[in-house]
Scaffold this motif. Structure first.
Motif, PDB file in Angstrom:
ATOM      1  N   LEU A 150      21.858   2.981   8.048  1.00  0.00           N
ATOM      2  CA  LEU A 150      21.094   3.842   8.932  1.00  0.00           C
ATOM      3  C   LEU A 150      21.825   5.167   9.158  1.00  0.00           C
ATOM      4  O   LEU A 150      23.018   5.284   8.901  1.00  0.00           O
ATOM      5  CB  LEU A 150      20.890   3.150  10.292  1.00  0.00           C
ATOM      6  N   ASN A 151      21.057   6.155   9.604  1.00  0.00           N
ATOM      7  CA  ASN A 151      21.589   7.425  10.120  1.00  0.00           C
ATOM      8  C   ASN A 151      21.906   8.466   9.052  1.00  0.00           C
ATOM      9  O   ASN A 151      21.955   9.647   9.358  1.00  0.00           O
ATOM     10  CB  ASN A 151      22.852   7.173  10.952  1.00  0.00           C
ATOM     11  N   ARG A 152      22.134   8.052   7.795  1.00  0.00           N
ATOM     12  CA  ARG A 152      22.424   8.998   6.717  1.00  0.00           C
ATOM     13  C   ARG A 152      21.697   8.561   5.453  1.00  0.00           C
ATOM     14  O   ARG A 152      21.714   7.379   5.095  1.00  0.00           O
ATOM     15  CB  ARG A 152      23.931   9.058   6.435  1.00  0.00           C
ATOM     16  N   LYS A 153      21.068   9.512   4.786  1.00  0.00           N
ATOM     17  CA  LYS A 153      20.406   9.200   3.517  1.00  0.00           C
ATOM     18  C   LYS A 153      21.474   8.968   2.449  1.00  0.00           C
ATOM     19  O   LYS A 153      22.342   9.804   2.224  1.00  0.00           O
ATOM     20  CB  LYS A 153      19.495  10.361   3.099  1.00  0.00           C
ATOM     21  N   ILE A 154      21.384   7.804   1.803  1.00  0.00           N
ATOM     22  CA  ILE A 154      22.378   7.462   0.789  1.00  0.00           C
ATOM     23  C   ILE A 154      21.805   7.696  -0.609  1.00  0.00           C
ATOM     24  O   ILE A 154      20.593   7.792  -0.795  1.00  0.00           O
ATOM     25  CB  ILE A 154      22.848   6.004   0.930  1.00  0.00           C
ATOM     26  N   GLY A 155      22.695   7.754  -1.585  1.00  0.00           N
ATOM     27  CA  GLY A 155      22.274   8.068  -2.946  1.00  0.00           C
ATOM     28  C   GLY A 155      21.661   6.898  -3.692  1.00  0.00           C
ATOM     29  O   GLY A 155      20.726   7.071  -4.461  1.00  0.00           O
ATOM     30  N   ARG A 156      22.165   5.692  -3.462  1.00  0.00           N
ATOM     31  CA  ARG A 156      21.683   4.544  -4.224  1.00  0.00           C
ATOM     32  C   ARG A 156      20.327   4.086  -3.703  1.00  0.00           C
ATOM     33  O   ARG A 156      20.002   4.232  -2.516  1.00  0.00           O
ATOM     34  CB  ARG A 156      22.703   3.416  -4.192  1.00  0.00           C
ATOM     35  N   LYS A 157      19.537   3.453  -4.594  1.00  0.00           N
ATOM     36  CA  LYS A 157      18.159   3.092  -4.286  1.00  0.00           C
ATOM     37  C   LYS A 157      17.953   1.594  -4.093  1.00  0.00           C
ATOM     38  O   LYS A 157      16.820   1.144  -3.913  1.00  0.00           O
ATOM     39  CB  LYS A 157      17.227   3.578  -5.409  1.00  0.00           C
ATOM     40  N   ILE A 302      16.766   2.591  14.594  1.00  0.00           N
ATOM     41  CA  ILE A 302      17.391   1.312  14.919  1.00  0.00           C
ATOM     42  C   ILE A 302      16.354   0.183  14.878  1.00  0.00           C
ATOM     43  O   ILE A 302      16.620  -0.902  14.348  1.00  0.00           O
ATOM     44  CB  ILE A 302      18.070   1.365  16.296  1.00  0.00           C
ATOM     45  N   GLN A 303      15.179   0.421  15.438  1.00  0.00           N
ATOM     46  CA  GLN A 303      14.118  -0.593  15.420  1.00  0.00           C
ATOM     47  C   GLN A 303      13.776  -1.006  13.993  1.00  0.00           C
ATOM     48  O   GLN A 303      13.692  -2.201  13.672  1.00  0.00           O
ATOM     49  CB  GLN A 303      12.869  -0.056  16.117  1.00  0.00           C
ATOM     50  N   LYS A 304      13.572  -0.010  13.137  1.00  0.00           N
ATOM     51  CA  LYS A 304      13.232  -0.303  11.752  1.00  0.00           C
ATOM     52  C   LYS A 304      14.390  -1.015  11.040  1.00  0.00           C
ATOM     53  O   LYS A 304      14.186  -1.947  10.254  1.00  0.00           O
ATOM     54  CB  LYS A 304      12.878   0.998  11.013  1.00  0.00           C
ATOM     55  N   GLY A 305      15.607  -0.574  11.328  1.00  0.00           N
ATOM     56  CA  GLY A 305      16.775  -1.171  10.688  1.00  0.00           C
ATOM     57  C   GLY A 305      16.964  -2.624  11.062  1.00  0.00           C
ATOM     58  O   GLY A 305      17.206  -3.480  10.189  1.00  0.00           O
ATOM     59  N   VAL A 306      16.848  -2.932  12.350  1.00  0.00           N
ATOM     60  CA  VAL A 306      17.017  -4.317  12.808  1.00  0.00           C
ATOM     61  C   VAL A 306      15.900  -5.198  12.257  1.00  0.00           C
ATOM     62  O   VAL A 306      16.155  -6.323  11.799  1.00  0.00           O
ATOM     63  CB  VAL A 306      17.048  -4.374  14.350  1.00  0.00           C
ATOM     64  N   ALA A 307      14.659  -4.702  12.289  1.00  0.00           N
ATOM     65  CA  ALA A 307      13.533  -5.483  11.759  1.00  0.00           C
ATOM     66  C   ALA A 307      13.732  -5.776  10.273  1.00  0.00           C
ATOM     67  O   ALA A 307      13.459  -6.895   9.804  1.00  0.00           O
ATOM     68  CB  ALA A 307      12.220  -4.738  11.992  1.00  0.00           C
ATOM     69  N   SER A 308      14.201  -4.790   9.517  1.00  0.00           N
ATOM     70  CA  SER A 308      14.432  -4.996   8.086  1.00  0.00           C
ATOM     71  C   SER A 308      15.548  -6.015   7.849  1.00  0.00           C
ATOM     72  O   SER A 308      15.452  -6.871   6.971  1.00  0.00           O
ATOM     73  CB  SER A 308      14.786  -3.669   7.405  1.00  0.00           C
ATOM     74  N   LEU A 309      16.622  -5.935   8.645  1.00  0.00           N
ATOM     75  CA  LEU A 309      17.731  -6.886   8.490  1.00  0.00           C
ATOM     76  C   LEU A 309      17.279  -8.302   8.826  1.00  0.00           C
ATOM     77  O   LEU A 309      17.638  -9.263   8.132  1.00  0.00           O
ATOM     78  CB  LEU A 309      18.899  -6.474   9.388  1.00  0.00           C
ATOM     79  N   MET A 310      16.462  -8.442   9.878  1.00  0.00           N
ATOM     80  CA  MET A 310      15.948  -9.764  10.233  1.00  0.00           C
ATOM     81  C   MET A 310      15.041 -10.324   9.140  1.00  0.00           C
ATOM     82  O   MET A 310      15.033 -11.528   8.865  1.00  0.00           O
ATOM     83  CB  MET A 310      15.184  -9.691  11.556  1.00  0.00           C
ATOM     84  N   ALA A 311      14.269  -9.451   8.495  1.00  0.00           N
ATOM     85  CA  ALA A 311      13.397  -9.899   7.405  1.00  0.00           C
ATOM     86  C   ALA A 311      14.221 -10.426   6.242  1.00  0.00           C
ATOM     87  O   ALA A 311      13.860 -11.430   5.607  1.00  0.00           O
ATOM     88  CB  ALA A 311      12.494  -8.756   6.947  1.00  0.00           C
TER      89      ALA A 311
END
Length: 342
Positions: A150-157, A302-311
């Motif tokens: 989260l928080n920074r766009k990373i290079g890998r896909k 944060i909401q999207k990140g936590v939901a994705s991790l839980m999935a």
């Protein structure tokens, strides 16, 4: 409703009574966002009525889980402001299922202290601020641990990633100040290695250059995202002989320090010097004057990140990669005076 004996109450008991699968019951009792609110409520009411009490320790052993989520910041000692840390933790606690706990760590510490065992975590959230985090991100990914950056766009896909568009936020808010008649700008930057500072500086100069505005080099300073640096650097700007009419601080914490420096030295804010911040921290609307700033979409990220991790944890959806850059919102208050009327 006839209650079964408490000793025989299991998740499957609740599933039969609620007419849903035992997987749905498990998710609902853990507060999973994957279960509809009405269904979660129904299951919770049945569980309470029949006296179901989950055994977290037994569940951890059976499922080989610690029910611990690691949140890793680039560096907790420098660069991570107390206000940003607090907002991230509050939103994470609110979004995460009740059965999980959080552990806050610094990436810098992990890379030098092998005492932090990654296997103790069920999943990892990385609040990345710098490309220097890539080595740690690669390390966690290679371990096969569930991971969201989260928080920074990373290079890998191949990793789920949610990030703000700080370039657009800075550009738009500076263009607003230009429309208010400002042509004499100051800039207090954040930490050089942080992607947020890079994007915000680039957005600032994109707006300035588009209007052929020249910047006095004495008005551009490098801070560290903390109020103390904003205060110190604003004093340097004010002692340079000239005074900018508007100063863009690359976060709200530095804006607080800079505004206080002006007040302490007898300058009126915003009449003599206007200010723009960034992040829209909870205190920004209560400052004197209330701060014009950019609302970074931290809560949504944060909401999207936590939901994705839980999935990933609950359904093994590691192959379903989501990457999104989210635009921020300009928040106009009264810290930027309208100079067109003058």
């Amino acid at each position: 409703m006839k209650n079964p004996e408490k000793s025989s109450v299991t998740i499957r008991t609740i599933a039969e009574m609620a007419n849903v699968s035992h997987t749905t019951v498990s998710r609902a009792l853990n507060g999973s966002p994957l279960v509809k609110p009405d269904t979660r409520k129904k299951i919770a009411e049945i569980a309470k009525e029949i006296g179901y009490v989950p055994n977290i320790n037994a569940k951890s052993l059976v499922m080989n889980r610690s029910y611990m989520i690691g949140i890793f910041f680039t560096n907790l000692d420098t660069g991570t402001s107390a206000s940003f840390l607090t907002e991230v933790m509050q939103q994470s606690q609110t979004t995460l299922p009740n059965s999980y706990s959080l552990s806050v760590n610094s990436i810098d510490n992990v890379m030098t202290d092998q005492g932090i065992l990654m296997k103790n975590f069920d999943g990892i959230l990385v609040l990345s601020q710098s490309p220097t985090d890539d080595e740690f991100i690669d390390y966690i990914h290679e371990m096969g641990l569930p991971l969201v950056v989260l928080n920074r766009k990373i290079g890998r896909k191949d990793i789920t990633n949610y990030a703000p568009n700080d370039f657009v936020g800075a550009k738009n808010v500076v263009e607003y100040a230009i429309r208010m008649g400002h042509t004499k700008f100051g800039l207090i930057k954040g930490i050089k290695s942080f992607e947020s500072s890079k994007q915000r500086s680039e957005g600032f100069f994109e707006a300035i250059n588009a209007h052929d505005i020249q910047i006095d080099p004495n008005f551009v300073k490098r801070g560290d995202y903390r109020p103390e640096s904003g205060n110190r650097l604003m004093r340097q700007i004010l002692s340079s002989g000239e005074v900018p009419t508007c100063v863009f601080c690359e976060n709200d914490d530095m804006a607080i320090g800079a505004i206080n420096a002006c007040i302490e030295l007898g300058y009126r804010v915003p009449e003599d010097v206007s200010f723009i911040g960034y992040d829209d921290m909870s205190y920004s609307q209560y400052m004197t004057p209330p701060l014009t700033t950019v609302r970074k979409p931290t809560s949504l990220i944060i909401q999207k990140g936590v939901a994705s991790l839980m999935a990933i944890l609950e359904d093994g959806e590691s192959k379903k990669i989501t990457q999104q850059v989210i635009d921020p919102e300009i928040i106009v208050r009264s810290s930027v005076v309208n100079r067109i009327k003058e």
